[in-house]
Enzyme design. Structure first.
Site, PDB file in Angstrom:
ATOM      1  N   CYS A  35      15.006   4.564  -3.313  1.00 54.10           N
ATOM      2  CA  CYS A  35      13.823   4.842  -4.150  1.00 54.10           C
ATOM      3  C   CYS A  35      12.811   3.709  -4.095  1.00 54.10           C
ATOM      4  O   CYS A  35      11.640   3.929  -4.376  1.00 54.10           O
ATOM      5  CB  CYS A  35      14.267   5.116  -5.582  1.00 54.10           C
ATOM      6  SG  CYS A  35      15.130   3.727  -6.332  1.00 54.10           S
TER       7      CYS A  35
ATOM      8  N   ARG B 244       6.464  10.787  -3.275  1.00 52.64           N
ATOM      9  CA  ARG B 244       6.210  10.628  -4.709  1.00 52.64           C
ATOM     10  C   ARG B 244       4.846  11.213  -5.042  1.00 52.64           C
ATOM     11  O   ARG B 244       4.667  11.905  -6.044  1.00 52.64           O
ATOM     12  CB  ARG B 244       6.240   9.140  -5.107  1.00 52.64           C
ATOM     13  CG  ARG B 244       7.580   8.455  -4.994  1.00 52.64           C
ATOM     14  CD  ARG B 244       8.581   8.984  -5.989  1.00 52.64           C
ATOM     15  NE  ARG B 244       8.125   8.876  -7.369  1.00 52.64           N
ATOM     16  CZ  ARG B 244       8.162   7.761  -8.113  1.00 52.64           C
ATOM     17  NH1 ARG B 244       8.694   6.660  -7.621  1.00 52.64           N
ATOM     18  NH2 ARG B 244       7.738   7.746  -9.362  1.00 52.64           N
TER      19      ARG B 244
ATOM     20  N   HIS C 262      15.176   9.226 -13.908  1.00 50.81           N
ATOM     21  CA  HIS C 262      13.942   9.028 -13.128  1.00 50.81           C
ATOM     22  C   HIS C 262      13.672  10.352 -12.394  1.00 50.81           C
ATOM     23  O   HIS C 262      13.827  10.452 -11.175  1.00 50.81           O
ATOM     24  CB  HIS C 262      14.138   7.867 -12.156  1.00 50.81           C
ATOM     25  CG  HIS C 262      12.871   7.334 -11.555  1.00 50.81           C
ATOM     26  ND1 HIS C 262      11.604   7.808 -11.878  1.00 50.81           N
ATOM     27  CD2 HIS C 262      12.663   6.349 -10.634  1.00 50.81           C
ATOM     28  CE1 HIS C 262      10.702   7.140 -11.193  1.00 50.81           C
ATOM     29  NE2 HIS C 262      11.312   6.252 -10.425  1.00 50.81           N
TER      30      HIS C 262
ATOM     31  N   ARG D  74       6.325   5.369 -18.398  1.00 50.53           N
ATOM     32  CA  ARG D  74       7.502   4.609 -17.905  1.00 50.53           C
ATOM     33  C   ARG D  74       7.956   3.730 -19.054  1.00 50.53           C
ATOM     34  O   ARG D  74       7.193   2.884 -19.533  1.00 50.53           O
ATOM     35  CB  ARG D  74       7.119   3.768 -16.690  1.00 50.53           C
ATOM     36  CG  ARG D  74       8.192   2.729 -16.365  1.00 50.53           C
ATOM     37  CD  ARG D  74       8.058   2.155 -14.999  1.00 50.53           C
ATOM     38  NE  ARG D  74       8.454   3.140 -13.995  1.00 50.53           N
ATOM     39  CZ  ARG D  74       8.701   2.848 -12.728  1.00 50.53           C
ATOM     40  NH1 ARG D  74       8.592   1.598 -12.300  1.00 50.53           N
ATOM     41  NH2 ARG D  74       9.053   3.783 -11.880  1.00 50.53           N
TER      42      ARG D  74
ATOM     43  N   ASP E 147      20.040   2.246  -4.412  1.00 51.77           N
ATOM     44  CA  ASP E 147      19.059   1.690  -5.350  1.00 51.77           C
ATOM     45  C   ASP E 147      19.508   0.262  -5.630  1.00 51.77           C
ATOM     46  O   ASP E 147      20.635  -0.127  -5.275  1.00 51.77           O
ATOM     47  CB  ASP E 147      19.044   2.555  -6.628  1.00 51.77           C
ATOM     48  CG  ASP E 147      17.995   2.111  -7.654  1.00 51.77           C
ATOM     49  OD1 ASP E 147      17.116   1.289  -7.306  1.00 51.77           O
ATOM     50  OD2 ASP E 147      18.066   2.579  -8.809  1.00 51.77           O
TER      51      ASP E 147
ATOM     52  N   GLN F 101      11.216  10.767  -9.251  1.00 55.40           N
ATOM     53  CA  GLN F 101      11.749  10.182  -8.021  1.00 55.40           C
ATOM     54  C   GLN F 101      12.672  11.169  -7.317  1.00 55.40           C
ATOM     55  O   GLN F 101      12.556  11.387  -6.103  1.00 55.40           O
ATOM     56  CB  GLN F 101      12.524   8.895  -8.355  1.00 55.40           C
ATOM     57  CG  GLN F 101      13.186   8.254  -7.157  1.00 55.40           C
ATOM     58  CD  GLN F 101      12.181   7.669  -6.190  1.00 55.40           C
ATOM     59  OE1 GLN F 101      11.352   6.858  -6.574  1.00 55.40           O
ATOM     60  NE2 GLN F 101      12.236   8.064  -4.924  1.00 55.40           N
TER      61      GLN F 101
HETATM   62  N1   CP Z   1      10.615   4.085  -7.052  1.00 51.91           N
HETATM   63  C1   CP Z   1       9.796   3.694  -8.031  1.00 51.91           C
HETATM   64  O1   CP Z   1       9.745   4.296  -9.126  1.00 51.91           O
HETATM   65  O2   CP Z   1       9.015   2.630  -7.709  1.00 51.91           O
HETATM   66  P1   CP Z   1       8.138   1.791  -8.721  1.00 51.91           P
HETATM   67  O3   CP Z   1       9.082   1.111  -9.663  1.00 51.91           O
HETATM   68  O4   CP Z   1       7.366   0.818  -7.891  1.00 51.91           O
HETATM   69  O5   CP Z   1       7.229   2.726  -9.467  1.00 51.91           O
HETATM   70  N1  NVA Z   2      17.056   1.864 -11.140  1.00 51.08           N
HETATM   71  C1  NVA Z   2      15.796   1.209 -10.912  1.00 51.08           C
HETATM   72  C2  NVA Z   2      14.827   2.137 -10.274  1.00 51.08           C
HETATM   73  C3  NVA Z   2      13.515   1.531  -9.898  1.00 51.08           C
HETATM   74  C4  NVA Z   2      12.559   2.526  -9.349  1.00 51.08           C
HETATM   75  C5  NVA Z   2      15.256   0.680 -12.224  1.00 51.08           C
HETATM   76  O1  NVA Z   2      15.384   1.368 -13.241  1.00 51.08           O
HETATM   77  O2  NVA Z   2      14.724  -0.418 -12.240  1.00 51.08           O
END
Ligand code: CP
Ligand code: NVA
Length: 305
Positions: A264, A292, A133, A106, A224, A136
């Site tokens: 999400c 997930r 992402h 990430r 989101d 997701q």
């Molecule tokens: N939806 C998602 O990726 O959640 P987290 O940021 O908690 O991993």
């Molecule tokens: N768009 C959000 C998604 C979190 C899972 C972010 O990038 O923070």
């Protein structure tokens, strides 16, 4: 790991057959996993989980998924490894590849994740960047198919920011036959190169600035946060710009009566979505969160073979 290793960096990187094999395996294994009846098909495999941003779902679901396959995981923050600062991205990739069987990351910059994957000899899986992402949206598609039978011919409407999720939906629309509509405020459109790719790839999609028009006949309403990780300085400006883009009962009245609502997560209750919708009869948000685990376990099972 052989030179033909596969990564999972973006949905459109793979063909529909591969993506379908992930969804099929996820669906097949979900009831087994729930009853602790999964076979440990990947003993000894170690997944490194590298994080430069916070996480609940991504971290826990990947760490649980690899354990369910008989392997184990390492949680590593960028503060420790300093990828690109303490050490070159490619060197991190080469060294990690000597220790572990797969890397889930990430990160902020997609380019650095691509660079990591190019130099790594083990599979690299994108656990979210500023651009996309993909894991997701695989879980989201799985959830839609559980609730609505198939994604084919459905209209998925995202209300909110043209962010990494919107970009992954546009990628998905190249590979799956559904209609994607994004209703975002002016100035918050998805990344241009992603939109161009969706056009070139024959995706069925529309970008509008009118959420009310967008939800008409929606089968799936998706939202989101108005501000993503790394955009904390823009929170006040975004709160002003996203007025009218809340997913609430009034907005949903125009959708298909059988619609489902997805988010999400994490959600900012009362901001992009109301409690009544999140906890209401159309919400499939907790199934989506659970999926997930199942979708990512299928990705791991296939890539870390
Ligand atoms: N939806 C998602 O990726 O959640 P987290 O940021 O908690 O991993
Ligand atoms: N768009 C959000 C998604 C979190 C899972 C972010 O990038 O923070």
């Amino acid at each position: 790991m052989a030179a033909d290793k596969k990564d999972f960096l973006a949905i459109d990187q793979h063909d529909t057959e591969f993506l379908r094999s992930v969804l099929d395996l996820a669906r097949e294994q979900k009831p087994l996993a729930r009853r602790h009846r999964l076979e440990a098909t990947h003993p000894g495999r170690v997944l490194a989980c590298v994080f430069a941003k916070p996480s609940l779902r991504t971290r826990v679901s990947f760490e649980v998924a690899i354990r369910q396959l008989g392997g184990s995981s390492l949680f590593i923050t960028d503060q420790e490894i300093g990828m690109g600062t303490r050490e070159a991205v490619a060197d991190v990739a080469r060294v990690m590849s000597r220790f572990v069987d797969g890397i889930m990351i990430r990160w902020f910059d997609q380019g650095e994740v691509d660079e990591l994957a190019a130099a790594a000899t083990v599979p690299v899986i994108n656990g979210l960047t500023d651009l996309v992402h993909p894991c997701q949206v695989m879980a989201d598609i799985m959830t839609i198919e559980e609730h609505l039978g198939t994604i084919e011919g459905k209209t998925v409407v995202m209300i909110g920011d043209g962010n990494n999720l919107a970009n992954s939906w546009l990628n998905a629309a190249i590979r799956f036959p559904f209609n994607f509509i994004l209703a975002c405020p002016a100035g918050y459109d998805p990344a241009e190169q992603i939109v161009r790719k969706a056009e070139a790839g024959g995706a069925s999609f529309m970008i509008t600035h009118d959420p009310r028009e967008a939800v008409t006949e929606a089968h799936v309403i998706y939202t989101d946060a108005f501000y993503s990780m790394g955009q904390e300085a823009e929170v006040e400006q975004r709160r002003r710009d996203f007025v009218g883009f809340q997913v609430n009962e009034e907005l949903l009245a125009a959708a298909d009566p059988e619609h489902i609502v997805l988010h999400c997560l994490p959600a900012h209750r009362g901001e992009e979505i109301t409690d009544a919708v999140m906890d209401g009869p159309h919400s499939a948000i907790l199934d989506e969160a659970e999926n997930r685990l199942h979708a990512q376990r299928a990705i791991l099972a296939i890539l870390l073979k």
